[in-house]
Design a protein around this motif. Structure first.
Motif, mmCIF file in Angstrom:
data_model
loop_
_atom_site.group_PDB
_atom_site.id
_atom_site.type_symbol
_atom_site.label_atom_id
_atom_site.label_comp_id
_atom_site.label_asym_id
_atom_site.label_seq_id
_atom_site.Cartn_x
_atom_site.Cartn_y
_atom_site.Cartn_z
ATOM 1 N N PHE A 239 0.849 -1.194 0.000
ATOM 2 C CA PHE A 239 0.000 0.000 0.000
ATOM 3 C C PHE A 239 0.884 1.244 0.000
ATOM 4 C CE2 PHE A 239 -2.184 3.497 2.078
ATOM 5 C CZ PHE A 239 -3.352 3.548 1.346
ATOM 6 N N LYS A 240 0.529 2.218 -0.823
ATOM 7 C CA LYS A 240 1.283 3.479 -0.879
ATOM 8 C C LYS A 240 0.369 4.633 -0.512
ATOM 9 C CE LYS A 240 4.994 1.635 -2.857
ATOM 10 N NZ LYS A 240 5.409 0.570 -2.001
ATOM 11 N N PHE A 241 0.755 5.411 0.492
ATOM 12 C CA PHE A 241 0.043 6.641 0.816
ATOM 13 C C PHE A 241 0.439 7.704 -0.196
ATOM 14 C CE2 PHE A 241 -0.277 4.724 5.045
ATOM 15 C CZ PHE A 241 -1.572 5.074 5.407
ATOM 16 N N GLY A 242 -0.430 8.681 -0.427
ATOM 17 C CA GLY A 242 -0.091 9.812 -1.280
ATOM 18 C C GLY A 242 0.848 10.762 -0.545
ATOM 19 N N GLU A 243 1.325 11.769 -1.250
ATOM 20 C CA GLU A 243 2.239 12.751 -0.660
ATOM 21 C C GLU A 243 1.569 13.632 0.383
ATOM 22 O OE1 GLU A 243 5.643 13.088 -1.206
ATOM 23 O OE2 GLU A 243 5.335 11.169 -2.214
ATOM 24 N N ASN A 244 0.252 13.790 0.266
ATOM 25 C CA ASN A 244 -0.505 14.598 1.220
ATOM 26 C C ASN A 244 -1.683 13.801 1.745
ATOM 27 O OD1 ASN A 244 0.873 17.254 1.084
ATOM 28 N ND2 ASN A 244 0.311 17.058 -1.068
ATOM 29 N N LEU A 245 -1.982 14.048 2.991
ATOM 30 C CA LEU A 245 -3.112 13.431 3.654
ATOM 31 C C LEU A 245 -3.843 14.567 4.353
ATOM 32 C CD1 LEU A 245 -4.251 10.597 4.158
ATOM 33 C CD2 LEU A 245 -2.717 10.393 6.100
ATOM 34 N N GLY A 246 -4.705 15.249 3.583
ATOM 35 C CA GLY A 246 -5.337 16.457 4.107
ATOM 36 C C GLY A 246 -4.273 17.503 4.377
ATOM 37 N N ASN A 247 -4.204 17.981 5.612
ATOM 38 C CA ASN A 247 -3.209 18.986 5.997
ATOM 39 C C ASN A 247 -1.860 18.389 6.366
ATOM 40 O OD1 ASN A 247 -4.973 21.198 5.715
ATOM 41 N ND2 ASN A 247 -5.895 20.725 7.690
ATOM 42 N N PHE A 248 -1.752 17.077 6.340
ATOM 43 C CA PHE A 248 -0.496 16.409 6.679
ATOM 44 C C PHE A 248 0.261 16.075 5.405
ATOM 45 C CE2 PHE A 248 -3.543 15.395 10.034
ATOM 46 C CZ PHE A 248 -2.839 15.779 11.168
ATOM 47 N N ARG A 249 1.587 16.199 5.459
ATOM 48 C CA ARG A 249 2.385 15.848 4.280
ATOM 49 C C ARG A 249 3.410 14.770 4.633
ATOM 50 N NH1 ARG A 249 7.322 18.162 4.707
ATOM 51 N NH2 ARG A 249 7.448 19.918 6.133
ATOM 52 N N LEU A 250 3.621 13.882 3.684
ATOM 53 C CA LEU A 250 4.568 12.787 3.841
ATOM 54 C C LEU A 250 5.984 13.352 3.837
ATOM 55 C CD1 LEU A 250 4.923 9.643 3.862
ATOM 56 C CD2 LEU A 250 5.140 9.811 1.379
ATOM 57 N N ILE A 251 6.759 13.037 4.878
ATOM 58 C CA ILE A 251 8.151 13.504 4.912
ATOM 59 C C ILE A 251 9.144 12.376 4.708
ATOM 60 C CG2 ILE A 251 7.728 15.576 6.286
ATOM 61 C CD1 ILE A 251 8.885 13.925 8.722
ATOM 62 N N LYS A 252 8.689 11.127 4.939
ATOM 63 C CA LYS A 252 9.617 10.007 4.800
ATOM 64 C C LYS A 252 8.844 8.703 4.794
ATOM 65 C CE LYS A 252 12.340 8.466 8.477
ATOM 66 N NZ LYS A 252 13.505 8.484 9.357
ATOM 67 N N SER A 253 9.314 7.758 3.983
ATOM 68 C CA SER A 253 8.838 6.372 4.027
ATOM 69 C C SER A 253 10.064 5.479 4.073
ATOM 70 C CB SER A 253 8.013 6.013 2.796
ATOM 71 O OG SER A 253 6.720 6.513 2.901
ATOM 72 N N LYS A 254 9.984 4.444 4.883
ATOM 73 C CA LYS A 254 11.093 3.500 4.983
ATOM 74 C C LYS A 254 10.517 2.094 4.911
ATOM 75 C CE LYS A 254 15.300 2.496 7.196
ATOM 76 N NZ LYS A 254 16.557 2.953 6.915
ATOM 77 N N LYS A 255 11.036 1.310 3.966
ATOM 78 C CA LYS A 255 10.522 -0.033 3.705
ATOM 79 C C LYS A 255 11.396 -1.083 4.388
ATOM 80 C CE LYS A 255 9.287 -3.083 -0.086
ATOM 81 N NZ LYS A 255 9.283 -3.286 -1.514
ATOM 82 N N PHE A 256 10.732 -2.079 5.001
ATOM 83 C CA PHE A 256 11.392 -3.221 5.638
ATOM 84 C C PHE A 256 10.719 -4.482 5.111
ATOM 85 C CE2 PHE A 256 11.152 0.395 8.425
ATOM 86 C CZ PHE A 256 12.440 0.547 8.912
ATOM 87 N N GLY A 257 11.005 -4.865 3.890
ATOM 88 C CA GLY A 257 10.352 -6.026 3.309
ATOM 89 C C GLY A 257 8.859 -5.768 3.116
ATOM 90 N N ALA A 258 8.022 -6.569 3.788
ATOM 91 C CA ALA A 258 6.570 -6.451 3.647
ATOM 92 C C ALA A 258 5.979 -5.306 4.467
ATOM 93 C CB ALA A 258 5.911 -7.769 4.060
ATOM 94 N N THR A 259 6.812 -4.653 5.283
ATOM 95 C CA THR A 259 6.348 -3.574 6.169
ATOM 96 C C THR A 259 6.989 -2.249 5.779
ATOM 97 O OG1 THR A 259 6.129 -5.142 8.005
ATOM 98 C CG2 THR A 259 6.261 -2.808 8.583
ATOM 99 N N THR A 260 6.204 -1.171 5.811
ATOM 100 C CA THR A 260 6.724 0.178 5.550
ATOM 101 C C THR A 260 6.256 1.113 6.657
ATOM 102 O OG1 THR A 260 6.795 -0.106 3.148
ATOM 103 C CG2 THR A 260 6.616 2.155 3.943
ATOM 104 N N LEU A 261 7.118 2.043 7.033
ATOM 105 C CA LEU A 261 6.753 3.131 7.930
ATOM 106 C C LEU A 261 6.631 4.403 7.089
ATOM 107 C CD1 LEU A 261 9.135 2.637 11.010
ATOM 108 C CD2 LEU A 261 6.694 2.119 10.865
ATOM 109 N N SER A 262 5.492 5.086 7.195
ATOM 110 C CA SER A 262 5.283 6.359 6.495
ATOM 111 C C SER A 262 5.045 7.441 7.541
ATOM 112 C CB SER A 262 4.086 6.269 5.541
ATOM 113 O OG SER A 262 4.389 5.383 4.475
ATOM 114 N N TYR A 263 5.854 8.514 7.470
ATOM 115 C CA TYR A 263 5.844 9.594 8.462
ATOM 116 C C TYR A 263 5.177 10.835 7.855
ATOM 117 C CZ TYR A 263 9.625 6.948 10.762
ATOM 118 O OH TYR A 263 10.386 5.982 11.387
ATOM 119 N N PHE A 264 4.170 11.357 8.546
ATOM 120 C CA PHE A 264 3.454 12.551 8.095
ATOM 121 C C PHE A 264 3.529 13.645 9.166
ATOM 122 C CE2 PHE A 264 1.564 9.353 5.422
ATOM 123 C CZ PHE A 264 1.199 10.022 4.265
ATOM 124 N N VAL A 265 3.740 14.883 8.716
ATOM 125 C CA VAL A 265 3.692 16.047 9.628
ATOM 126 C C VAL A 265 2.728 17.073 9.082
ATOM 127 C CG1 VAL A 265 6.005 15.737 10.559
ATOM 128 C CG2 VAL A 265 5.680 17.165 8.547
#
Length: 189
Positions: free
Chosen positions: A163-189
């Motif tokens: 699953f991929k989040f978009g660059e923006n989530l309402g007023n929040f913006r994606l600043i970083k994604s880090k993939k670990f195989g089947a798991t990803t961390l997506s950071y929004f501020v």
């Protein structure tokens, strides 16, 4: 059935064991994912409330308080997992840790609105479709769109790498994604 444990890897609770709930109802965060997350945010935790939606064992909330968060809250829907979460947090004997039994989607907006300190929100729902979790990413997106941005320091999603989040989530913006195989961390501020 034998019990499974995880350890708190850093901070004042370093080395303490937490029991993991049944893997049939929860999915534990891998050590490499947890380590990467806390290496990224460790120095941002002071003066923040760490809220873990879909809390499982409560390990992320415990690790956050261990590393300086003002308070850690784990919300878990599954009753058996919640009992274990509550026991894990109580065993650490820290008044700044709290477990809540309930639906993260219902509890989070009110809980965040009630906090006076900035919230670091960590959302880690089941990846596979279980009862009540169909359309989980649509539900997470809608949740984020309805949160008070002024109360949120950061939202981090632990999600399936497919699953991929978009660059923006309402007023929040994606600043970083880090993939670990089947798991990803997506950071929004």
């Amino acid at each position: 059935m034998s019990k499974i444990f995880t350890r708190i890897s850093s901070g004042k609770f370093k080395g303490k064991c937490l029991e993991l709930p049944s893997l049939s109802t929860t999915r534990s965060t891998k050590s490499i994912v947890k380590g990467s997350f806390f290496n990224s945010v460790r120095y941002e935790l002071a003066g923040k409330i760490f809220i873990e939606g879909f809390g499982g064992s409560g390990a992320m909330a415990a690790e956050a308080v261990s590393n300086g968060a003002s308070k850690g809250v784990a919300i878990e829907l599954d009753t058996a997992a919640f009992r274990l979460t509550a026991k894990n947090l109580a065993d650490l004997n820290d008044e700044n840790l709290r477990a809540i039994n309930g639906d993260s989607f219902e509890i989070l907006p009110r809980l965040i609105a009630s906090e006076n300190l900035p919230v670091l929100l960590y959302l880690d729902p089941p990846f596979d479709v279980r009862a009540g979790f169909a359309g989980i990413y649509d539900r997470l997106t809608n949740l984020a769109l309805n949160l008070e941005k002024s109360k949120i320091f950061m939202i981090v999603f632990e999600h399936a790498s497919s699953f991929k989040f978009g660059e923006n989530l309402g007023n929040f913006r994606l600043i970083k994604s880090k993939k670990f195989g089947a798991t990803t961390l997506s950071y929004f501020v």
